[in-house]
Motif scaffolding. Structure first.
Motif, mmCIF file in Angstrom:
data_model
loop_
_atom_site.group_PDB
_atom_site.id
_atom_site.type_symbol
_atom_site.label_atom_id
_atom_site.label_comp_id
_atom_site.label_asym_id
_atom_site.label_seq_id
_atom_site.Cartn_x
_atom_site.Cartn_y
_atom_site.Cartn_z
ATOM 1 N N GLY A 175 6.955 5.866 -1.351
ATOM 2 C CA GLY A 175 7.093 6.526 -2.640
ATOM 3 C C GLY A 175 6.072 7.626 -2.864
ATOM 4 O O GLY A 175 5.446 8.142 -1.934
ATOM 5 N N SER A 176 5.856 7.949 -4.131
ATOM 6 C CA SER A 176 5.056 9.118 -4.487
ATOM 7 C C SER A 176 3.602 8.998 -4.040
ATOM 8 O O SER A 176 2.939 10.017 -3.806
ATOM 9 C CB SER A 176 5.118 9.332 -6.003
ATOM 10 N N ARG A 177 3.086 7.788 -3.902
ATOM 11 C CA ARG A 177 1.703 7.613 -3.490
ATOM 12 C C ARG A 177 1.497 7.923 -2.007
ATOM 13 O O ARG A 177 0.363 7.950 -1.513
ATOM 14 C CB ARG A 177 1.258 6.176 -3.800
ATOM 15 N N MET A 233 10.637 10.430 -6.642
ATOM 16 C CA MET A 233 10.474 9.739 -5.359
ATOM 17 C C MET A 233 11.784 9.395 -4.687
ATOM 18 O O MET A 233 11.821 9.182 -3.472
ATOM 19 C CB MET A 233 9.613 8.486 -5.522
ATOM 20 N N THR A 234 12.900 9.359 -5.435
ATOM 21 C CA THR A 234 14.183 8.977 -4.848
ATOM 22 C C THR A 234 15.227 10.087 -4.868
ATOM 23 O O THR A 234 16.184 10.032 -4.106
ATOM 24 C CB THR A 234 14.777 7.771 -5.580
ATOM 25 N N GLY A 235 15.075 11.067 -5.744
ATOM 26 C CA GLY A 235 16.102 12.086 -5.905
ATOM 27 C C GLY A 235 17.417 11.515 -6.375
ATOM 28 O O GLY A 235 18.476 12.135 -6.247
ATOM 29 N N ALA A 236 17.378 10.333 -6.962
ATOM 30 C CA ALA A 236 18.597 9.565 -7.231
ATOM 31 C C ALA A 236 19.518 10.224 -8.249
ATOM 32 O O ALA A 236 20.730 10.023 -8.201
ATOM 33 C CB ALA A 236 18.232 8.164 -7.697
ATOM 34 N N ALA A 239 0.803 -1.219 0.000
ATOM 35 C CA ALA A 239 0.000 0.000 0.000
ATOM 36 C C ALA A 239 0.835 1.269 0.000
ATOM 37 O O ALA A 239 0.374 2.314 -0.465
ATOM 38 C CB ALA A 239 -0.935 -0.003 1.216
ATOM 39 N N PHE A 240 2.080 1.222 0.511
ATOM 40 C CA PHE A 240 2.837 2.459 0.695
ATOM 41 C C PHE A 240 3.897 2.706 -0.384
ATOM 42 O O PHE A 240 4.758 3.561 -0.229
ATOM 43 C CB PHE A 240 3.491 2.485 2.085
ATOM 44 N N GLU A 241 3.860 1.965 -1.473
ATOM 45 C CA GLU A 241 4.751 2.147 -2.622
ATOM 46 C C GLU A 241 6.226 2.228 -2.218
ATOM 47 O O GLU A 241 6.910 3.224 -2.447
ATOM 48 C CB GLU A 241 4.365 3.404 -3.402
ATOM 49 N N PRO A 242 6.759 1.171 -1.592
ATOM 50 C CA PRO A 242 8.172 1.219 -1.199
ATOM 51 C C PRO A 242 9.097 1.159 -2.408
ATOM 52 O O PRO A 242 8.727 0.681 -3.472
ATOM 53 C CB PRO A 242 8.324 -0.027 -0.329
ATOM 54 N N TRP A 243 10.308 1.641 -2.220
ATOM 55 C CA TRP A 243 11.315 1.567 -3.268
ATOM 56 C C TRP A 243 12.663 1.310 -2.597
ATOM 57 O O TRP A 243 12.839 1.548 -1.406
ATOM 58 C CB TRP A 243 11.377 2.847 -4.093
#
Length: 378
Positions: A106-108, A257-260, A85-89
């Motif tokens: 993540g973004s969600r 979402m990561t600023g990578a 549910a929390f859009e992990p990355w």
């Protein structure tokens, strides 16, 4: 590095450390090992405590051990048409336990919540070397204290999770991204706020320093099509929109979402009221900072080469906080990773940690404010 094979091994390792006055650092895949102050400490890898304990797609509940690779968990639920549910990355070596312990979202996050909102229950080992259970393997649980919310984002300072029960959700049948280009940060924030507050049910909104503003719409195909057709009219006062393909949108969302892809030896993660994000960027502009804005402005990644704390100071002045994600070792040795809290709040946090870890087994020095937690009276 210690590598317990199961919960019994881990209980013994922690109990021995408590009795001998040793410090232990819990680690999943090690993808965030460089976060926090440099320290010399004994590492306990949880990679071997892995595997799925129970998965009930009909009940939207998954119980899994912490060392299970995040990618495997995501593939498992995707195979049932579901998603976390929390859009992990995370990187290829990321584990589900480390992801929850670091509270990655993540973004969600702006509409679906974070890991702490979807961690239903857990089994863990405290700093005493004792097992405890919190929450339940059901979506609704109203009995007792909500300890899962403490454990998510605790970075292993309260205990070692050996089982996690997570809520899952049906995966949207269709996901679409609408794009605006060329907006400055203030105009982009206004556009994102309009979209998120509209009846188009936008699930994520982000803005990149290269000028792209991203709006995500997800759900059943007819609904997504109708909302994508309605959004240009809803946003007419802010910007024109065009629809991207999934292949075009994916790398843009990854950047948000990561600023990578941001350049700079110092990386900050700033949480603040979304309306203040443009002002933060204006204050940091003279420093030549790189940035990416997610969560409708509630999250701003900032990178620069300056080892000072201007980013943290600016965030605090705007009602936010800045976490030092990455920096040269000498900076990490002097600048706390987490935003300093008021003395009363810090004392309360330390007392909570003392309750779980009376001997300070998990107070490794990674977080400077934890260094004397085991000196507090009970």
């Amino acid at each position: 590095m210690l590598e317990p094979r199961d919960a019994q091994d881990l209980r013994q390792i922690v109990a021995d450390a408590a009795s001998q006055g040793r410090k232990l650092e819990l680690r999943g895949g090690g993808t965030r090992a460089g976060f926090g102050a440099p320290r010399e400490v004994e590492v306990v890898s949880l990679r071997q405590i892995a595997g799925v304990v129970d998965y009930d797609p009909a009940e939207l509940v998954l119980t899994v051990r912490p060392g299970t690779p995040l990618a495997d968990v995501q593939a498992l639920v995707a195979g049932q048409g579901q998603m976390l549910a929390f859009e992990p990355w995370g990187d290829a070596d990321a584990t589900i336990g480390g992801t929850v312990a670091a509270s990655v979202a993540g973004s969600r996050r702006v509409t679906a919540g974070s890991a702490r909102d979807h961690l239903l229950g857990l089994t863990a080992i405290s700093g005493r070397g004792e097992s405890f259970v919190a929450g339940a393997k059901v979506v609704k649980n109203v009995t007792g204290y909500d300890l899962p919310k403490l454990m998510a984002g605790s970075w292993g300072r309260l205990g070692a999770m050996i089982e996690l029960t997570l809520k899952v959700l049906p995966r949207p049948r269709v996901t679409a991204t609408m794009l605006a280009t060329g907006l400055p940060p203030r105009a982009a924030h206004a556009a994102m706020a309009c979209a998120l507050g509209s009846n188009a049910e936008v699930s994520a909104a982000a803005h990149l320093s290269t000028g792209e503003t991203l709006l995500r719409v997800a759900g059943f195909a007819p609904s997504v099509e109708a909302r994508c057709m309605a959004l240009p009219a809803l946003m007419a006062g802010h910007c024109p929109l065009q629809r991207l393909t999934e292949e075009e949108a994916a790398p843009l969302w990854q950047r948000a979402m990561t600023g990578a892809e941001l350049q700079g030896s110092v990386r900050w993660k700033v949480h603040l009221p979304p309306a203040r994000a443009p002002e933060l960027l204006e204050r940091l502009a003279p420093l030549g900072a790189g940035w990416a804005m997610d969560w409708g402005g509630g999250l701003v990644w900032v990178t620069l080469d300056d080892p000072g704390t201007q980013v943290r100071d600016a965030a605090a002045a705007l009602g936010g906080e800045a976490t030092l994600i990455a920096a040269p070792q000498d900076m990490r040795a002097t600048v706390p990773a987490l935003q300093p809290r008021a003395a009363g709040v810090m004392a309360l946090e330390q007392r909570v940690r003392r309750a779980f870890d009376p001997a300070g087994v998990f107070a490794t020095g990674r977080f400077m404010e934890d260094a004397d937690a085991d000196q507090l009276s009970a």
